[in-house]
Design an enzyme around this catalytic site. Structure first.
Site, mmCIF file in Angstrom:
data_model
loop_
_atom_site.group_PDB
_atom_site.id
_atom_site.type_symbol
_atom_site.label_atom_id
_atom_site.label_comp_id
_atom_site.label_asym_id
_atom_site.label_seq_id
_atom_site.Cartn_x
_atom_site.Cartn_y
_atom_site.Cartn_z
ATOM 1 N N HIS A 78 -10.021 -5.798 10.036
ATOM 2 C CA HIS A 78 -10.826 -5.500 8.853
ATOM 3 C C HIS A 78 -12.065 -4.683 9.206
ATOM 4 C CE1 HIS A 78 -8.310 -8.790 7.437
ATOM 5 N NE2 HIS A 78 -8.671 -8.537 6.204
ATOM 6 N N GLU A 90 0.811 -1.221 0.000
ATOM 7 C CA GLU A 90 0.000 0.000 0.000
ATOM 8 C C GLU A 90 0.840 1.264 0.000
ATOM 9 O OE1 GLU A 90 -2.750 -3.216 0.962
ATOM 10 O OE2 GLU A 90 -0.730 -2.692 1.659
#
Length: 325
Positions: free
Chosen positions: A129, A60
């Site tokens: 998450h 990322e």
């Protein structure tokens, strides 16, 4: 007007903007041939090719930095986080680069980049998450933040974010992707700085955003049946806050309840409460209530997970307590 799902509305927005402007491109994990983890970019790679739908490594920080460099040199990239929690790995790039380069370069560079992807508390996705990154990024100068809650505003906000000269973070909730709504066939955009009055009322102002909009609407149906008249405002713009719309409502109802999925400590609600107290204290007939998620990592257990997030029954009780006191 065609009925589409929220993730399809996002895809329509990207498709229309890629068709309109050849500088628009998408970067992220599996955004190309696979079509994105939630199929937001499905079919776009076949239409626009591997360079405009760039499948990246699982890194990322690297591909967000790549996108910021591309934005500085003329492109208009969209960064998709497979899950918004993973973008914590790119916090440095988003904060120190995207948010500040226009200022630190003396205005020589702009970073017209959109960072978007699924976040929020899902159904048993576990703590890593279930992140709500709006609380992390709200203090970074130079960033705009918006949260979509319906297919209609998802499409309009994303199109506006892509066209903006500012770096914009668009928060999408993982549990809203299958929400259906009729959308206009004609192209449209929405303001990145305006809240929406979802329901007009006189008794109390309910301030919310993202998935909690729908929890508040559930609670409102119960409250209306019991004789209460709440006004509901979807903040949409989390940074900057639309204090004009908020002030107009509170001057009418004189009561405010904030309902958010964000954490209580340092969340959007804490910032909003402080702004209301600073600018509208004399308009309030009761202390501001803030219904937020508990300050704990989101449990995997479905029962425990539900207990950490505000439910419609709690909103009903909060309104009754405030209006009847």
């Amino acid at each position: 007007m065609a009925q589409v799902l929220l993730y399809e509305a996002l895809r329509e927005a990207i498709l229309e903007e890629m068709e309109r402007d050849p500088r628009v491109c998408v970067m992220g994990e599996d955004v190309g041939h696979y079509g994105g983890s939630y199929k937001v970019t499905k079919g776009l790679c076949e239409r626009y090719g591997d360079l405009r739908l760039l499948d990246t490594p699982i890194a990322e920080n690297s591909f967000t930095g790549l996108a910021i460099g591309a934005a500085m040199t003329g492109l208009r990239p969209i960064v998709e986080g497979m899950n918004m929690g993973f973008l914590l790995l790119a916090f440095n790039q988003i904060a120190n680069n995207a948010g500040m380069l226009h200022y630190t370069s003396g205005g020589n560079f702009t970073t017209p980049i959109v960072v978007r992807g699924p976040g929020g508390v899902g159904r048993q996705l576990g703590a890593e998450h279930s992140q709500r990154l709006e609380s992390y990024f709200q203090s970074v100068p130079g960033l705009q933040m918006v949260a979509c809650s319906t297919p209609y505003n998802a499409k309009g906000l994303l199109k506006s974010a892509i066209r903006s000269e500012n770096p914009v973070i668009l928060f999408e909730h993982v549990l809203l992707y299958n929400l259906k709504e009729h959308l206009p066939e004609a192209s449209y955009t929405l303001s990145l700085e305006r809240a929406e009055v979802v329901r007009s009322g006189n008794d109390v102002t309910l301030l919310t955003y993202s998935r909690m909009r729908h929890h508040v609407l559930q609670a409102a149906r119960i409250l209306v049946d019991q004789g209460y008249d709440p006004e509901i405002i979807d903040l949409i713009s989390l940074k900057p806050l639309d204090m004009g719309t908020i002030a107009t409502s509170i001057r009418k109802t004189h009561r405010a309840i904030i309902v958010e999925e964000c954490m209580r400590t340092g969340g959007i609600g804490a910032t909003l409460r402080a702004s209301i107290m600073e600018h509208l204290f004399d308009e309030l007939d009761a202390p501001i209530a803030c219904l937020s998620s508990q300050d704990v990592p989101t449990p995997y257990s479905g029962i425990l997970e539900e207990m950490t997030v505000i439910q419609p029954s709690q909103i009903v009780q909060a309104v009754k307590s405030m209006c009847d006191s």
